[in-house]
Design a protein around this motif. Structure first.
Motif, mmCIF file in Angstrom:
data_model
loop_
_atom_site.group_PDB
_atom_site.id
_atom_site.type_symbol
_atom_site.label_atom_id
_atom_site.label_comp_id
_atom_site.label_asym_id
_atom_site.label_seq_id
_atom_site.Cartn_x
_atom_site.Cartn_y
_atom_site.Cartn_z
ATOM 1 N N ALA A 157 -2.931 -21.910 14.816
ATOM 2 C CA ALA A 157 -2.710 -20.495 15.113
ATOM 3 C C ALA A 157 -2.145 -19.740 13.914
ATOM 4 O O ALA A 157 -2.550 -18.617 13.632
ATOM 5 C CB ALA A 157 -1.775 -20.345 16.309
ATOM 6 N N GLU A 158 -1.216 -20.373 13.196
ATOM 7 C CA GLU A 158 -0.590 -19.677 12.077
ATOM 8 C C GLU A 158 -1.605 -19.270 11.018
ATOM 9 O O GLU A 158 -1.591 -18.158 10.525
ATOM 10 C CB GLU A 158 0.515 -20.534 11.460
ATOM 11 N N SER A 159 -2.526 -20.174 10.686
ATOM 12 C CA SER A 159 -3.515 -19.824 9.665
ATOM 13 C C SER A 159 -4.615 -18.935 10.236
ATOM 14 O O SER A 159 -5.091 -18.040 9.554
ATOM 15 C CB SER A 159 -4.110 -21.084 9.031
ATOM 16 N N ARG A 160 -5.000 -19.159 11.464
ATOM 17 C CA ARG A 160 -6.046 -18.356 12.093
ATOM 18 C C ARG A 160 -5.649 -16.905 12.224
ATOM 19 O O ARG A 160 -6.485 -16.019 12.090
ATOM 20 C CB ARG A 160 -6.338 -18.891 13.495
ATOM 21 N N PHE A 161 -4.395 -16.658 12.515
ATOM 22 C CA PHE A 161 -3.968 -15.309 12.841
ATOM 23 C C PHE A 161 -3.036 -14.687 11.810
ATOM 24 O O PHE A 161 -2.485 -13.619 12.031
ATOM 25 C CB PHE A 161 -3.314 -15.300 14.227
ATOM 26 N N SER A 162 -2.859 -15.359 10.678
ATOM 27 C CA SER A 162 -1.941 -14.825 9.673
ATOM 28 C C SER A 162 -2.422 -13.484 9.128
ATOM 29 O O SER A 162 -1.614 -12.597 8.866
ATOM 30 C CB SER A 162 -1.720 -15.828 8.543
ATOM 31 N N GLY A 163 -3.729 -13.303 8.991
ATOM 32 C CA GLY A 163 -4.254 -12.023 8.509
ATOM 33 C C GLY A 163 -3.939 -10.889 9.467
ATOM 34 O O GLY A 163 -3.541 -9.796 9.053
ATOM 35 N N ALA A 164 -4.100 -11.148 10.759
ATOM 36 C CA ALA A 164 -3.783 -10.131 11.758
ATOM 37 C C ALA A 164 -2.285 -9.814 11.741
ATOM 38 O O ALA A 164 -1.889 -8.640 11.820
ATOM 39 C CB ALA A 164 -4.205 -10.593 13.148
ATOM 40 N N ALA A 165 -1.459 -10.845 11.630
ATOM 41 C CA ALA A 165 -0.008 -10.634 11.598
ATOM 42 C C ALA A 165 0.397 -9.819 10.377
ATOM 43 O O ALA A 165 1.245 -8.916 10.473
ATOM 44 C CB ALA A 165 0.722 -11.968 11.621
ATOM 45 N N VAL A 166 -0.198 -10.121 9.226
ATOM 46 C CA VAL A 166 0.097 -9.342 8.021
ATOM 47 C C VAL A 166 -0.295 -7.888 8.239
ATOM 48 O O VAL A 166 0.454 -6.970 7.896
ATOM 49 C CB VAL A 166 -0.621 -9.934 6.781
ATOM 50 N N CYS A 167 -1.455 -7.668 8.823
ATOM 51 C CA CYS A 167 -1.901 -6.292 9.045
ATOM 52 C C CYS A 167 -0.963 -5.531 9.980
ATOM 53 O O CYS A 167 -0.594 -4.388 9.711
ATOM 54 C CB CYS A 167 -3.336 -6.272 9.569
ATOM 55 N N VAL A 168 -0.567 -6.158 11.059
ATOM 56 C CA VAL A 168 0.358 -5.492 11.981
ATOM 57 C C VAL A 168 1.675 -5.186 11.262
ATOM 58 O O VAL A 168 2.198 -4.078 11.351
ATOM 59 C CB VAL A 168 0.604 -6.353 13.241
ATOM 60 N N ALA A 169 2.189 -6.153 10.531
ATOM 61 C CA ALA A 169 3.475 -5.973 9.845
ATOM 62 C C ALA A 169 3.409 -4.869 8.785
ATOM 63 O O ALA A 169 4.318 -4.039 8.711
ATOM 64 C CB ALA A 169 3.920 -7.288 9.209
ATOM 65 N N VAL A 170 2.354 -4.842 7.976
ATOM 66 C CA VAL A 170 2.302 -3.825 6.916
ATOM 67 C C VAL A 170 2.054 -2.441 7.488
ATOM 68 O O VAL A 170 2.623 -1.452 7.009
ATOM 69 C CB VAL A 170 1.275 -4.153 5.796
ATOM 70 N N LEU A 171 1.221 -2.353 8.525
ATOM 71 C CA LEU A 171 0.958 -1.044 9.126
ATOM 72 C C LEU A 171 2.211 -0.483 9.798
ATOM 73 O O LEU A 171 2.539 0.693 9.629
ATOM 74 C CB LEU A 171 -0.215 -1.140 10.111
ATOM 75 N N GLU A 172 2.920 -1.332 10.541
ATOM 76 C CA GLU A 172 4.157 -0.874 11.179
ATOM 77 C C GLU A 172 5.201 -0.509 10.135
ATOM 78 O O GLU A 172 5.901 0.496 10.282
ATOM 79 C CB GLU A 172 4.713 -1.935 12.124
ATOM 80 N N ARG A 173 5.322 -1.311 9.091
ATOM 81 C CA ARG A 173 6.304 -1.006 8.039
ATOM 82 C C ARG A 173 5.998 0.349 7.403
ATOM 83 O O ARG A 173 6.900 1.160 7.196
ATOM 84 C CB ARG A 173 6.312 -2.102 6.973
ATOM 85 N N GLU A 174 4.736 0.575 7.091
ATOM 86 C CA GLU A 174 4.373 1.839 6.457
ATOM 87 C C GLU A 174 4.676 3.032 7.359
ATOM 88 O O GLU A 174 5.245 4.024 6.924
ATOM 89 C CB GLU A 174 2.888 1.829 6.076
#
Length: 157
Positions: free
Chosen positions: A33-50
Motif C-alpha cells: 500500500a505504501e508504494s502503491r499509494f505514495s503518489g496519491a498521498a504526496v499529491c494530497v499533502a502538497v495540495l493541502e499545504r499549498e
C-alpha cells in the motif's frame, strides 16, 4: 500541529457505493500500500499545504475558486486511492507520514509538484461520474469553508 479530522472515510464510502472503480480506474493490488499509494498521498499533502499556506480572511472570488479547485484535485486523488484498494487506517497513516515529510519541502520542490498533482487530480475528476464529481466538489467546499472559518477575524462586524 493539531491533526485535522477529515471527512474522508464517509466520502470515500459514498464514492465506492457509486461504482467509481470504472470512473477513477484501479491499480495492482499486489504492490504494498505504501508504494502503491505514495503518489496519491504526496499529491494530497502538497495540495493541502499549498492551499492552507495561502489562505487569508478576505479572499477574492478568483482566489477562492483556485483554492476550491486545488482541494477538489486532492479529494480526487483520495477517492482514486481508496477505490483502488487503500484502506481507511492505511490511508490515514500514509497521509500523516507524507504530510510530515512534505512540510519540510522547500518552495522550489513544492511548486512544480503542486501543479502536476492539480493537473492529475483534475483529470481524475474529469473521468468521474456525476455523483462522484458532486461529492468531491461538496467535500472540497466544506473543507475550504472550515479552514477559512479557523482564520482569526480582525475588526468589528
Amino acid at each position: 500541529m493539531n491533526p485535522v479530522r477529515r471527512p474522508y472515510p464517509l466520502i470515500l464510502a459514498m464514492l465506492l457505493a457509486t461504482g467509481g472503480q470504472q470512473a477513477f480506474g484501479t491499480s495492482s493490488a499486489t504492490e504494498p500500500a505504501e508504494s502503491r499509494f505514495s503518489g496519491a498521498a504526496v499529491c494530497v499533502a502538497v495540495l493541502e499545504r499549498e492551499v492552507k499556506s495561502s489562505l487569508h480572511v478576505d479572499p477574492t472570488p478568483q482566489e477562492r475558486e483556485q483554492w476550491q479547485r486545488r482541494l477538489e484535485s486532492a479529494f480526487a486523488h483520495i477517492g482514486n486511492a481508496y477505490l483502488s484498494g487503500l484502506s481507511g487506517n492505511e490511508g490515514k497513516a500514509l497521509l500523516r507520514s507524507t504530510e510530515a515529510a512534505v512540510s519540510h519541502w522547500p518552495e522550489q520542490r513544492l511548486k512544480p509538484q503542486v501543479q502536476t498533482c492539480h493537473d492529475q487530480g483534475q483529470a481524475l475528476l474529469g473521468q468521474a461520474m456525476g455523483l462522484q464529481k458532486m461529492i468531491v466538489r461538496n467535500s472540497a467546499e466544506r473543507l475550504l469553508n472550515k479552514e477559512l472559518a479557523k482564520l482569526p477575524r480582525t475588526g468589528a462586524r
